[in-house]
Design an enzyme around this catalytic site. Structure first.
Site, PDB file in Angstrom:
ATOM      1  N   GLU A 117       0.531  -1.145   0.071  1.00  0.00           N
ATOM      2  CA  GLU A 117       0.115  -0.341   0.266  1.00  0.00           C
ATOM      3  C   GLU A 117       0.957   1.001  -0.082  1.00  0.00           C
ATOM      4  OE1 GLU A 117      -2.783  -0.161  -0.696  1.00  0.00           O
ATOM      5  OE2 GLU A 117      -3.049  -2.641   0.297  1.00  0.00           O
ATOM      6  N   TRP A 166       1.717   1.889  -3.747  1.00  0.00           N
ATOM      7  CA  TRP A 166       1.157   2.099  -4.187  1.00  0.00           C
ATOM      8  C   TRP A 166       0.496   4.247  -4.598  1.00  0.00           C
ATOM      9  CZ3 TRP A 166      -1.955   0.995  -8.206  1.00  0.00           C
ATOM     10  CH2 TRP A 166      -2.843  -0.145  -7.833  1.00  0.00           C
ATOM     11  N   TRP A 195     -20.623  11.869 -20.053  1.00  0.00           N
ATOM     12  CA  TRP A 195     -21.306  11.249 -18.100  1.00  0.00           C
ATOM     13  C   TRP A 195     -23.011  11.974 -18.269  1.00  0.00           C
ATOM     14  CZ3 TRP A 195     -18.129   8.424 -16.168  1.00  0.00           C
ATOM     15  CH2 TRP A 195     -17.760   8.398 -16.420  1.00  0.00           C
ATOM     16  N   ASN A 199     -10.421   2.063   3.072  1.00  0.00           N
ATOM     17  CA  ASN A 199     -10.240   2.715   1.869  1.00  0.00           C
ATOM     18  C   ASN A 199     -11.271   1.911   1.630  1.00  0.00           C
ATOM     19  OD1 ASN A 199      -8.396   2.401  -0.765  1.00  0.00           O
ATOM     20  ND2 ASN A 199      -8.222   0.246  -0.037  1.00  0.00           N
ATOM     21  N   TRP A 239     -15.856  11.683 -12.373  1.00  0.00           N
ATOM     22  CA  TRP A 239     -15.517  11.134 -11.614  1.00  0.00           C
ATOM     23  C   TRP A 239     -14.783  12.276 -10.996  1.00  0.00           C
ATOM     24  CZ3 TRP A 239     -10.544  12.713 -12.037  1.00  0.00           C
ATOM     25  CH2 TRP A 239      -9.834  12.492 -13.664  1.00  0.00           C
ATOM     26  N   TRP A 297      -9.418   7.791  -7.943  1.00  0.00           N
ATOM     27  CA  TRP A 297     -10.615   8.204  -8.884  1.00  0.00           C
ATOM     28  C   TRP A 297     -10.314   7.894 -10.199  1.00  0.00           C
ATOM     29  CZ3 TRP A 297     -15.382   8.413  -7.341  1.00  0.00           C
ATOM     30  CH2 TRP A 297     -15.458   9.561  -6.043  1.00  0.00           C
TER      31      TRP A 297
END
Ligand SMILES: Cc1cc2nc3c(=O)[nH]c(=O)nc-3n(C[C@H](O)[C@H](O)[C@H](O)COP(=O)(O)OP(=O)(O)OC[C@H]3O[C@@H](n4cnc5c(N)ncnc54)[C@H](O)[C@@H]3O)c2cc1C
Length: 496
Positions: free
Chosen positions: A283, A286, A314, A352, A370, A393
């Site tokens: 993590e 990331w 959208w 998360n 988004w 996102w």
């Protein structure tokens, strides 16, 4: 290099600690005298609400750092100079007043911060003062880790492999500057004053960040607490009702804890065989990954990593606006999503798993851009970090690097059954549903009228009906994304 500079100024930004702080260490190693400054930057603060939790966190952490610096330097007049204004005017002005030859700071990778640093660099250069910046927030930055073809990574798994190999070959050892802190200079008048209060800075009392202790000592205590649980991270991290993750995000955001310290400990534990530590370390990787994405592909701050996804159409208009507001306020009728949004609104934290579920719901159930969700999270999250938030996102909306495939659409009811089976998390934030049994908590509209009335729940009054139907929303999303997918395949020659 030792003491070749008469006086230097360390400009602390999102590295609010004295231990393992590379900018501070660099300055102490090459200056005879070192001043430290923190600026409450009006360009950043101006749009924030008066009760912003993050400003209160920074304020408390700045006060703690000021006290520690004075204590460590054994001098009450040492400590932080605290300013309030814009960086491009205040930092050069202070540098002139203190007659420093060099300003030291940590690299920042966000587009606006880079602009700010460039402006300060130019203003300082005009006065003959250098701006030296060093890596701090990540283990490997910018183009330090490249593919064999010499390109920045856009896919996580090979990046992780390369990151682990490089980090094990060149371990990052945190360093402490204790001895050298005696080089900290006394603060001259008029800067020898206490840290201005939140009210003086134009802010009021903030709602507390639940369970978050401030400053480096707070970060250390939270890490010590997590250390006891680190081995279980893999089993516990997906259940929002369980104390599984570290909750250190806000400390990493403002640098009250060092990434090198965390990585060194997690890596050691991983090598001792802990799968919990292995997953937790990944993590942290990331985090590095998204930092390097932002640095190497700055177009992601505003557009899709894969530009063809910018063509997605959208939902717009009054219905989309109403849906967006319902999502923000936790009124979608899907309890796990609504409880997640309540957690965010009430505490500034969101688990998360829930960031993935709530994010996916906005994009793939409501068909909303988004970037609207990204902006809302940026306003609310204590640990908001442009790179990780943007990466998250782009991931949920399937338009980023290493994103989940567009046809994978989280079902908020099955996610709820799987990760909050007893509804403990849901009930923490939606107590009005407490009369429902565990089966109905995940989808109250599926309960029989008799069960709802026994539970004292009137749908549409105590709790909303679902604002969209899962199956219909799913079908619509598959169509929406098929347009992009077809054009991608066509341009790759698949559909010719
Ligand atoms: C839509 C969305 C938005 C997100 N926005 C942010 C954000 O603004 N800031 C942020 O730090 N994280 C963000 N994340 C990633 C992740 O949700 C949080 O880092 C994590 O929940 C923070 O809780 P923790 O500190 O207890 O994490 P832990 O599980 O204890 O993880 C430790 C640290 O690793 C880093 N980390 C963990 N997961 C990720 C990840 N997927 N991407 C990047 N870094 C990660 C964080 O620094 C975190 O504090 C987002 C994820 C999604 C899906």
């Amino acid at each position: 290099m030792q003491n070749t500079i008469k006086a230097g100024l360390v400009w602390l930004r999102r590295d609010l600690r004295w231990q393992d702080n590379p900018a501070l260490q660099f300055a102490l190693a090459c200056c005879a005298q070192v001043h430290c400054v923190f600026l409450f930057d009006t360009d950043i603060l101006q749009p924030l609400p008066a009760n912003d939790r993050r400003v209160a966190f920074i304020h408390a952490s700045v006060e703690a750092l000021d006290a520690t610096l004075r204590e460590q330097a054994c001098m009450s007049r040492a400590g932080l100079i605290v300013l309030h204004g814009t960086a491009r005017t205040e930092i050069p002005r202070l540098a002139r007043l203190l007659q420093v030859q060099c300003v030291f700071a940590a690299h920042d990778y966000e587009p606006l911060a880079r602009q700010r640093d460039e402006q300060v660099h130019v203003a300082l250069a005009a006065q003959g003062v250098r701006l030296e910046t060093v890596k701090d927030h990540v283990i490997w930055e910018r183009r330090e880790l490249l593919t064999q073809g010499g390109k920045p990574y856009g896919v996580f798994t090979p990046y992780l492999r390369a990151w682990l190999a490089r980090t094990q070959a060149a371990p990052q050892t945190p360093r402490s500057p204790n001895q050298m802190l005696q080089l900290l200079a006394p603060r001259p008048d008029p800067y020898d004053t206490p840290v201005p209060s939140l009210t003086q800075l134009g802010f009021g009392a903030a709602r507390p960040m639940s369970g978050i202790m401030t400053g480096s000592s707070g970060a250390q205590r939270m890490f010590d607490d997590f250390w006891e649980r680190m081995d279980d991270y893999e089993q516990r991290r997906n259940y929002p009702a369980v104390k599984g993750p570290s909750y250190l995000g806000v400390h990493l955001r403002f640098g009250t804890i060092s990434i090198r310290q965390l990585v060194a400990i997690a890596l050691r534990r991983m090598l001792e065989g802990s799968t919990g530590a292995t997953v937790w370390l990944s993590e942290l990787v990331w985090r590095d990954f998204y930092f390097q994405i932002l640095a190497n592909f700055p177009h992601v701050a505003g557009g899709a990593f894969k530009p063809e996804y910018d063509r997605l159409q959208w939902e717009q208009g009054a219905r989309a606006n109403d849906h967006f507001i319902a999502w923000c306020e936790g009124r979608t009728g899907y309890p796990l999503v609504d409880a997640a949004m309540a957690q965010l609104n009430q505490t500034g934290y969101m688990h998360n798993r829930l960031r993935m579920v709530a994010g996916s719901f906005l994009v793939k159930h409501l068909g909303i851009d988004w970037r609207w969700g990204e902006r809302y999270f940026a306003e609310k999250l204590n640990d908001f970090d442009l790179s990780a938030n943007n990466g998250g996102w782009q991931w949920v909306s399937s338009c980023g690097c290493d994103a989940q495939p567009y046809f994978r659409i989280f079902n908020p009811v099955t996610q709820s059954q799987k990760f909050d089976a007893q509804g403990k998390f849901i009930l923490r934030y939606l107590p009005q549903l407490r009369g429902l049994n565990a089966k109905h908590l995940h989808a109250p509209w599926q309960a029989k009228p008799v069960d709802l009335s026994a539970a004292g729940v009137v749908l549409g009054h105590d709790y909303p009906f679902p604002i969209v139907d899962h199956a219909q929303a799913r079908a619509k999303t598959l169509l929406r994304y098929a347009v992009v997918n077809k054009s991608v395949q066509a341009s790759a020659g698949v559909l010719q």
